[in-house]
Design a protein around this motif. Sequence first.
Motif, short mmCIF file in Angstrom:
data_model
loop_
_atom_site.label_atom_id
_atom_site.label_comp_id
_atom_site.label_asym_id
_atom_site.label_seq_id
_atom_site.Cartn_x
_atom_site.Cartn_y
_atom_site.Cartn_z
N TYR A 67 51.27 18.38 -25.05
CA TYR A 67 50.76 19.16 -23.92
C TYR A 67 49.25 19.01 -23.87
N LEU A 68 48.70 19.10 -22.66
CA LEU A 68 47.25 19.09 -22.54
C LEU A 68 46.68 20.37 -23.14
N VAL A 69 45.58 20.23 -23.85
CA VAL A 69 44.89 21.37 -24.44
C VAL A 69 44.41 22.28 -23.32
N ARG A 70 44.43 23.57 -23.60
CA ARG A 70 43.91 24.56 -22.66
C ARG A 70 42.64 25.15 -23.28
N ARG A 71 41.62 25.30 -22.46
CA ARG A 71 40.36 25.87 -22.94
C ARG A 71 40.51 27.37 -23.16
N PHE A 79 40.65 19.31 -19.02
CA PHE A 79 39.96 18.43 -18.08
C PHE A 79 39.52 19.14 -16.80
N LEU A 80 39.82 20.41 -16.66
CA LEU A 80 39.43 21.14 -15.46
C LEU A 80 37.93 21.40 -15.50
N MET A 81 37.23 20.89 -14.50
CA MET A 81 35.77 21.05 -14.42
C MET A 81 35.45 22.17 -13.44
N GLU A 82 34.70 23.13 -13.91
CA GLU A 82 34.22 24.20 -13.05
C GLU A 82 33.01 23.65 -12.32
N ALA A 88 37.03 24.41 -8.75
CA ALA A 88 37.22 23.54 -9.91
C ALA A 88 37.91 22.26 -9.46
N ARG A 89 37.73 21.20 -10.25
CA ARG A 89 38.35 19.91 -9.96
C ARG A 89 38.77 19.25 -11.26
N CYS A 90 39.68 18.29 -11.14
CA CYS A 90 40.15 17.52 -12.29
C CYS A 90 39.08 16.53 -12.72
N GLY A 91 38.73 16.56 -13.99
CA GLY A 91 37.73 15.66 -14.53
C GLY A 91 38.25 14.28 -14.89
N VAL A 92 39.56 14.09 -14.85
CA VAL A 92 40.15 12.78 -15.15
C VAL A 92 41.09 12.36 -14.02
N TYR A 93 40.72 12.72 -12.82
CA TYR A 93 41.60 12.55 -11.66
C TYR A 93 42.25 11.17 -11.60
N ALA A 94 41.48 10.12 -11.78
CA ALA A 94 42.02 8.76 -11.69
C ALA A 94 42.99 8.43 -12.83
N HIS A 95 42.92 9.19 -13.91
CA HIS A 95 43.75 8.93 -15.09
C HIS A 95 44.69 10.09 -15.41
N ARG A 96 44.82 11.04 -14.51
CA ARG A 96 45.58 12.26 -14.77
C ARG A 96 47.05 11.95 -15.04
N PRO A 97 47.73 12.85 -15.74
CA PRO A 97 49.16 12.67 -16.01
C PRO A 97 49.96 12.56 -14.71
N LEU A 98 51.07 11.84 -14.78
CA LEU A 98 51.90 11.66 -13.60
C LEU A 98 52.39 12.98 -13.02
#
Length: 183
Positions: A67-71, A79-82, A88-98
Amino acid sequence: MNGSGINVAGCAACTGDCCRRYKVGVTVADVRRVASGTALHPEEFITLLEDDTGFRLRPDGPAFDLYLVRRKETGGCVFLMEIASGKARCGVYAHRPLVCSNFPTTLERGAVAIRQDTVCGPDSWNLAAMELNTYRRDIERNRAAWSEHLRVVEAWNTAVDARRRERTPRELYDYLLDPTRTG
């Protein structure tokens, strides 16, 4: 709307609730894609949570899945960027999980549909304006990734049992990053 058929006005106002509320289970393929795209080691973004069908670290031990780590401070995905107050937006959008790239869709009786359990509500999405063939393709890719994932789990667990010794999460992550390890 943008090219992916997502309601841009809704996304522009996104607070990242889905990234804060959902536990995001990922596949081996997701781990490899994120690690490759970010130069991060899985120890930096993956946590192991106990489940019924995952990886074991010792023979006959409990099973864990990825599982992805939660802050801790926000409860959000690692990977959630405030980016601004309440946005907020995804910080790894191009590589995000399917599973993230397929959100908010699912297949129901062979047709692409909006999931009913989304935190933003199923009415937040306009299915008629979405590129359904792209979502269908990606949902099928995710299903194939989960099939591969289960084969890698089986191979790992067989190796753990054969060696009769406890393995570390680091050893598991290194195993997952090995490109020769496919189910």
